[in-house]
Design a protein around this motif. Structure first.
Motif, short mmCIF file in Angstrom:
data_model
loop_
_atom_site.label_atom_id
_atom_site.label_comp_id
_atom_site.label_asym_id
_atom_site.label_seq_id
_atom_site.Cartn_x
_atom_site.Cartn_y
_atom_site.Cartn_z
N ASN A 89 35.37 1.47 63.80
CA ASN A 89 35.91 1.35 62.18
C ASN A 89 36.66 -0.13 62.46
OD1 ASN A 89 35.13 3.16 61.05
ND2 ASN A 89 36.86 4.58 62.17
N HIS A 90 36.63 -1.18 63.63
CA HIS A 90 36.22 -2.28 63.79
C HIS A 90 36.66 -3.01 62.08
CE1 HIS A 90 38.23 -6.17 65.36
NE2 HIS A 90 39.19 -5.60 66.52
N HIS A 91 37.34 -4.04 61.53
CA HIS A 91 36.81 -4.76 60.65
C HIS A 91 36.70 -6.06 61.26
CE1 HIS A 91 37.65 -2.45 57.63
NE2 HIS A 91 38.67 -1.70 58.06
N HIS A 92 36.96 -6.94 62.56
CA HIS A 92 36.74 -8.18 63.04
C HIS A 92 34.71 -7.66 63.66
CE1 HIS A 92 37.35 -11.91 65.39
NE2 HIS A 92 36.69 -11.95 64.73
N THR A 93 33.58 -9.27 62.39
CA THR A 93 32.93 -8.18 63.20
C THR A 93 31.70 -9.15 62.97
OG1 THR A 93 32.05 -7.50 61.05
CG2 THR A 93 32.53 -5.80 62.95
N GLN A 94 30.54 -10.09 64.04
CA GLN A 94 30.38 -10.77 64.12
C GLN A 94 28.09 -11.37 63.93
OE1 GLN A 94 31.14 -13.51 67.51
NE2 GLN A 94 30.37 -15.47 67.00
N LYS A 95 27.78 -12.15 62.90
CA LYS A 95 26.63 -11.70 62.94
C LYS A 95 25.58 -12.16 64.33
CE LYS A 95 26.07 -12.81 57.99
NZ LYS A 95 25.45 -13.62 56.75
N ILE A 96 24.99 -11.80 64.92
CA ILE A 96 24.44 -12.05 65.43
C ILE A 96 23.07 -12.31 65.42
CG2 ILE A 96 26.04 -10.62 67.67
CD1 ILE A 96 23.43 -9.11 68.11
N GLY A 97 22.24 -12.46 64.21
CA GLY A 97 20.85 -12.97 63.97
C GLY A 97 20.61 -11.57 63.62
N LEU A 98 18.94 -11.31 63.89
CA LEU A 98 18.07 -10.78 62.63
C LEU A 98 17.35 -9.50 63.95
CD1 LEU A 98 16.43 -13.00 60.42
CD2 LEU A 98 18.70 -11.53 59.95
N SER A 99 16.72 -8.47 63.33
CA SER A 99 15.90 -7.34 64.38
C SER A 99 14.85 -7.57 64.36
CB SER A 99 16.35 -6.08 63.38
OG SER A 99 15.86 -5.53 62.86
N LYS A 148 13.44 -8.34 61.16
CA LYS A 148 14.16 -9.36 59.82
C LYS A 148 14.72 -8.88 59.22
CE LYS A 148 10.56 -12.44 60.82
NZ LYS A 148 10.74 -11.85 63.05
N ARG A 149 15.64 -8.13 59.80
CA ARG A 149 17.24 -7.28 59.69
C ARG A 149 18.36 -7.85 59.44
NH1 ARG A 149 15.55 -4.68 55.14
NH2 ARG A 149 13.84 -3.35 55.41
N GLN A 150 19.65 -7.98 59.07
CA GLN A 150 20.47 -8.56 59.76
C GLN A 150 20.89 -7.49 60.98
OE1 GLN A 150 21.96 -11.73 59.40
NE2 GLN A 150 23.14 -11.54 61.26
N ARG A 151 21.80 -8.20 61.96
CA ARG A 151 22.56 -7.44 63.21
C ARG A 151 23.98 -8.51 62.86
NH1 ARG A 151 20.58 -2.65 65.18
NH2 ARG A 151 21.96 -3.06 66.80
N TRP A 152 24.87 -7.43 63.59
CA TRP A 152 26.24 -7.16 64.08
C TRP A 152 26.41 -6.81 65.26
CZ3 TRP A 152 28.28 -9.62 59.06
CH2 TRP A 152 27.87 -9.46 57.96
N MET A 153 27.51 -7.70 65.95
CA MET A 153 28.47 -6.97 67.20
C MET A 153 29.66 -7.12 66.53
SD MET A 153 28.54 -8.92 70.75
CE MET A 153 29.99 -9.92 70.11
N CYS A 154 30.26 -5.58 66.97
CA CYS A 154 31.82 -5.53 66.76
C CYS A 154 32.63 -6.91 67.53
CB CYS A 154 31.66 -4.25 66.81
SG CYS A 154 33.55 -3.52 66.90
N MET A 155 33.82 -6.76 67.45
CA MET A 155 34.44 -7.90 68.70
C MET A 155 34.97 -6.71 69.09
SD MET A 155 32.45 -10.82 67.85
CE MET A 155 33.68 -11.23 69.11
N GLY A 156 34.91 -5.58 68.87
CA GLY A 156 36.52 -5.16 69.57
C GLY A 156 35.71 -3.94 70.18
N CYS A 157 35.40 -3.36 70.24
CA CYS A 157 33.95 -2.49 71.09
C CYS A 157 32.32 -3.62 71.94
CB CYS A 157 33.43 -1.26 70.28
SG CYS A 157 32.42 -0.92 69.40
N HIS A 158 31.76 -4.46 70.99
CA HIS A 158 30.78 -5.25 71.88
C HIS A 158 29.77 -4.25 71.27
CE1 HIS A 158 33.52 -8.19 72.92
NE2 HIS A 158 34.29 -7.37 73.47
N ARG A 159 29.30 -3.59 70.29
CA ARG A 159 29.17 -2.04 69.93
C ARG A 159 27.49 -3.26 68.67
NH1 ARG A 159 27.03 1.33 66.11
NH2 ARG A 159 25.54 2.75 66.92
#
Length: 118
Positions: free
Chosen positions: A7-17, A20-31
């Motif tokens: 439930n961390h709010h600091h995430t970053q876009k890391i490209g597309l699957s 062609k769907r947007q993928r995200w990475m959590c900066m807290g747990c790196h998932r």
């Protein structure tokens, strides 16, 4: 975007699957994660597919009518009947039991249902 694990709010876009769907990475747990799981099927659709299969409608026809994979339908059926199809009846449930050699054959199969399961 919020991480589904921590439930961390600091995430970053890391490209597309690859779909062609947007993928995200959590900066807290790196998932890494996507917006939502598109493989999820509505429970009402699953229940309808199981009812149709129980009435004798073929899995491929259910696939055409409900727009779900026939493999998904057969998987739902296997999960629904797992452990129920070949269970021996209890003595208190039955007064008369008729047994023949087919029980030993059916009980020795690898897969209780499906098409060519291992």
């Amino acid at each position: 975007m919020q991480c589904p694990r921590c439930n961390h709010h600091h995430t970053q876009k890391i490209g597309l699957s690859r779909h062609k769907r947007q993928r995200w990475m959590c900066m807290g747990c790196h998932r890494t994660f996507g917006d939502k799981d598109l493989r999820l099927i509505d429970p009402k659709t699953k229940a309808l597919a199981l009812a149709m299969y129980a009435e004798g409608i073929a899995a491929r026809k259910i696939e055409r009518l409900l727009h779900v994979s026939h493999n998904a339908v057969l998987g739902w059926v296997r999960k629904e009947v797992a452990g129920k199809a070949l269970q021996a009846p209890t003595a208190k449930d039955l007064a008369v039991i008729e047994a023949d050699e087919m029980w030993s054959y059916v009980g020795s199969k690898n897969s209780p249902s499906g098409c060519g399961g291992q």
